[in-house]
Design a protein around this motif. Sequence first.
Motif, PDB file in Angstrom:
ATOM      1  N   GLU A  68       3.228  10.201   3.561  1.00  0.00           N
ATOM      2  CA  GLU A  68       2.717   9.487   3.273  1.00  0.00           C
ATOM      3  C   GLU A  68       1.094  10.423   2.953  1.00  0.00           C
ATOM      4  OE1 GLU A  68       2.994   5.416   3.524  1.00  0.00           O
ATOM      5  OE2 GLU A  68       4.845   6.223   3.327  1.00  0.00           O
ATOM      6  N   LEU A  69       1.203   9.524   1.535  1.00  0.00           N
ATOM      7  CA  LEU A  69      -0.164   9.799   0.885  1.00  0.00           C
ATOM      8  C   LEU A  69      -0.980   9.346  -0.155  1.00  0.00           C
ATOM      9  CD1 LEU A  69      -0.459  12.353  -1.620  1.00  0.00           C
ATOM     10  CD2 LEU A  69       0.173  10.984  -4.095  1.00  0.00           C
ATOM     11  N   MET A  70      -2.152   9.791   0.292  1.00  0.00           N
ATOM     12  CA  MET A  70      -3.235   8.772   0.186  1.00  0.00           C
ATOM     13  C   MET A  70      -4.821   9.780  -0.728  1.00  0.00           C
ATOM     14  SD  MET A  70      -5.450   7.791   3.617  1.00  0.00           S
ATOM     15  CE  MET A  70      -6.640   6.675   3.475  1.00  0.00           C
ATOM     16  N   PRO A  71      -5.322   9.400  -1.604  1.00  0.00           N
ATOM     17  CA  PRO A  71      -6.644   9.788  -2.345  1.00  0.00           C
ATOM     18  C   PRO A  71      -7.501   9.595  -1.508  1.00  0.00           C
ATOM     19  CG  PRO A  71      -6.708   8.170  -3.479  1.00  0.00           C
ATOM     20  CD  PRO A  71      -5.249   8.038  -2.108  1.00  0.00           C
ATOM     21  N   ARG A  72      -8.671  10.979  -1.428  1.00  0.00           N
ATOM     22  CA  ARG A  72     -10.389  10.372  -1.618  1.00  0.00           C
ATOM     23  C   ARG A  72     -11.132   8.707  -2.110  1.00  0.00           C
ATOM     24  NH1 ARG A  72     -12.998  11.965   2.452  1.00  0.00           N
ATOM     25  NH2 ARG A  72     -15.023  11.077   2.489  1.00  0.00           N
ATOM     26  N   LEU A  73     -10.574   8.330  -2.499  1.00  0.00           N
ATOM     27  CA  LEU A  73     -11.023   7.177  -3.132  1.00  0.00           C
ATOM     28  C   LEU A  73     -10.707   6.113  -1.653  1.00  0.00           C
ATOM     29  CD1 LEU A  73     -12.969   5.069  -4.620  1.00  0.00           C
ATOM     30  CD2 LEU A  73     -10.681   4.683  -5.948  1.00  0.00           C
ATOM     31  N   ALA A  74      -9.369   6.167  -1.640  1.00  0.00           N
ATOM     32  CA  ALA A  74      -8.616   5.067  -0.325  1.00  0.00           C
ATOM     33  C   ALA A  74      -9.470   5.452   0.610  1.00  0.00           C
ATOM     34  CB  ALA A  74      -7.620   5.414  -0.336  1.00  0.00           C
ATOM     35  N   MET A  75      -9.744   6.724   1.269  1.00  0.00           N
ATOM     36  CA  MET A  75     -10.003   7.423   2.644  1.00  0.00           C
ATOM     37  C   MET A  75     -11.901   6.442   2.185  1.00  0.00           C
ATOM     38  SD  MET A  75     -10.065   8.635   5.473  1.00  0.00           S
ATOM     39  CE  MET A  75      -8.508   9.903   5.400  1.00  0.00           C
ATOM     40  N   ASP A  76     -12.292   6.310   1.007  1.00  0.00           N
ATOM     41  CA  ASP A  76     -13.831   5.998   1.126  1.00  0.00           C
ATOM     42  C   ASP A  76     -13.653   4.775   1.215  1.00  0.00           C
ATOM     43  OD1 ASP A  76     -14.963   8.770   0.891  1.00  0.00           O
ATOM     44  OD2 ASP A  76     -14.634   8.492  -1.916  1.00  0.00           O
ATOM     45  N   TYR A  77     -12.786   4.056   0.898  1.00  0.00           N
ATOM     46  CA  TYR A  77     -12.477   2.465   1.600  1.00  0.00           C
ATOM     47  C   TYR A  77     -12.225   2.112   2.463  1.00  0.00           C
ATOM     48  CZ  TYR A  77     -12.180   1.761  -4.253  1.00  0.00           C
ATOM     49  OH  TYR A  77     -12.448   1.736  -4.959  1.00  0.00           O
ATOM     50  N   VAL A  78     -11.790   2.834   3.085  1.00  0.00           N
ATOM     51  CA  VAL A  78     -10.829   2.341   4.350  1.00  0.00           C
ATOM     52  C   VAL A  78     -12.334   2.735   5.115  1.00  0.00           C
ATOM     53  CG1 VAL A  78      -9.839   3.444   6.099  1.00  0.00           C
ATOM     54  CG2 VAL A  78      -8.277   3.194   4.683  1.00  0.00           C
TER      55      VAL A  78
END
Length: 479
Positions: free
Chosen positions: A257-267
């Motif tokens: 699974e792939l995830m960008p930094r922006l998504a990590m910031d949201y989480v």
Amino acid sequence: MSAPATDDLSNRLIHLLGADAVMGADDDIERYVHEPRGRYRGQPLAVVRPGSTQEVAAVVALCRDAGVAIVPQGGNTGLVGGAAAGLGRRELIVSLERMRAVRELDPEGATMVVEAGCPLARVREAAAGAGLMFPLHLASSGTATIGGNIATNAGGHMTVRYGNTRRQVLGLEVVLADGSIYNGLTALRKDNSGYDLNQLFIGSEGTLGIVTAASLALVPAPRQSLTTLVGLAELTDALALLRLLRNRLGETLSAFELMPRLAMDYVLADLPDVHDPFGQPHAWYVFAQADSAVAGDWLREACLAALELADLEGLTRDVIVAGGDAQAERLWQLRDAVPRAQKRGGVSLKHDISVPVAAIPAFIEQATAALAEAVPGIRPCVFGHVGDGNLHFNLSQPEHMGADAFRATEPECNRIVFDLVQKHHGSIAAEHGIGRLRRDELARRADPVKLKLLGRLKQCLDPDALFNPGKVVDQHHDS
């Protein structure tokens, strides 16, 4: 329908199912008419909750005679309006939520028969109790039902190894538009006695019939499992890592699974008491999982050796290897929280698309560049099942732009994304289905012969347009 005709149908439904199983506008039907993304809110004639296949068939017969359309509904977790009632035509929502039974579980044959309203989590728990696994894993497992999963051909985290739902289905029980019941609940893994009718209904989104039960194929439960989170500098490194892990781990690679930094910031902003897993941010993250039903300790050693090689080749910047089930769950929590956490970024324009895996870097680069030019400040949040080419290409609201103004850009954003999907020979609906949201887009972009065949199938199996009107294809499209 006239008021007397409507009252007559309601009375017949109450007589058939009982008053507790029939809910009208004066009852609390909010959870049946509220679509998860809030795009559609229908006004059904009523909501009925049959408790058996025979009751579903009887409801269909009553609605056919009364000229009332039916919207089948499972857990109502769909994201394209596929289970939403319309406004212009009076429709009946048929919820399968009372049909939750596990009818049969065969450990020797590694199969089980479950009713359509059974939550996915319950299916997985029942399989685990027999030392087996049903290899469909979704973030919505607790509320999504197996009937809905089948109707949309759901995917999820483990598609890279096990495929979408259709690969797990051996047979179906389906109520047809004439009120008859197709009983295809076979446990056979080999059956070439004519057309595979079951496959017609998988992914049909309730437009051809109502799935009431399914025979499912199970696999041995893992006895070894390893989850890792990897920080990456470049998107191309993710594909190189995927290739390396496949070569080194073979069929044990179950999720990628792939995830960008922006998504990590949201989480990180959304989940309490959760901290950045690494000491520094990374442009991209990969969640990978390997499993084997063979006992031993060799899988962990193989995974560590593969990750060491990836480090030597300069593909990884940071790596966390879960030390046990609890840590693995905490890592997966970061990925599963993305859809909800995205709300931190305001309005999100969502696209469930797929392209060939090799085309992913070029597609993302071209799409993000074109979108940045069209909507300055737009924030792409691209995550998903990169191991099988399925991306949730979501676009967060620019920080300087109001919500309504950003919503107004949706047609142009859709055009940019879908034009590039088409250029790269991809699909505008990878795992969420077409529903109402993408029906017109499908009509514009699909092969004309495909549209003709879809229309002919609909006309053949549902000539009166009884099932789920306004979804997937235009009614009676056969030109």
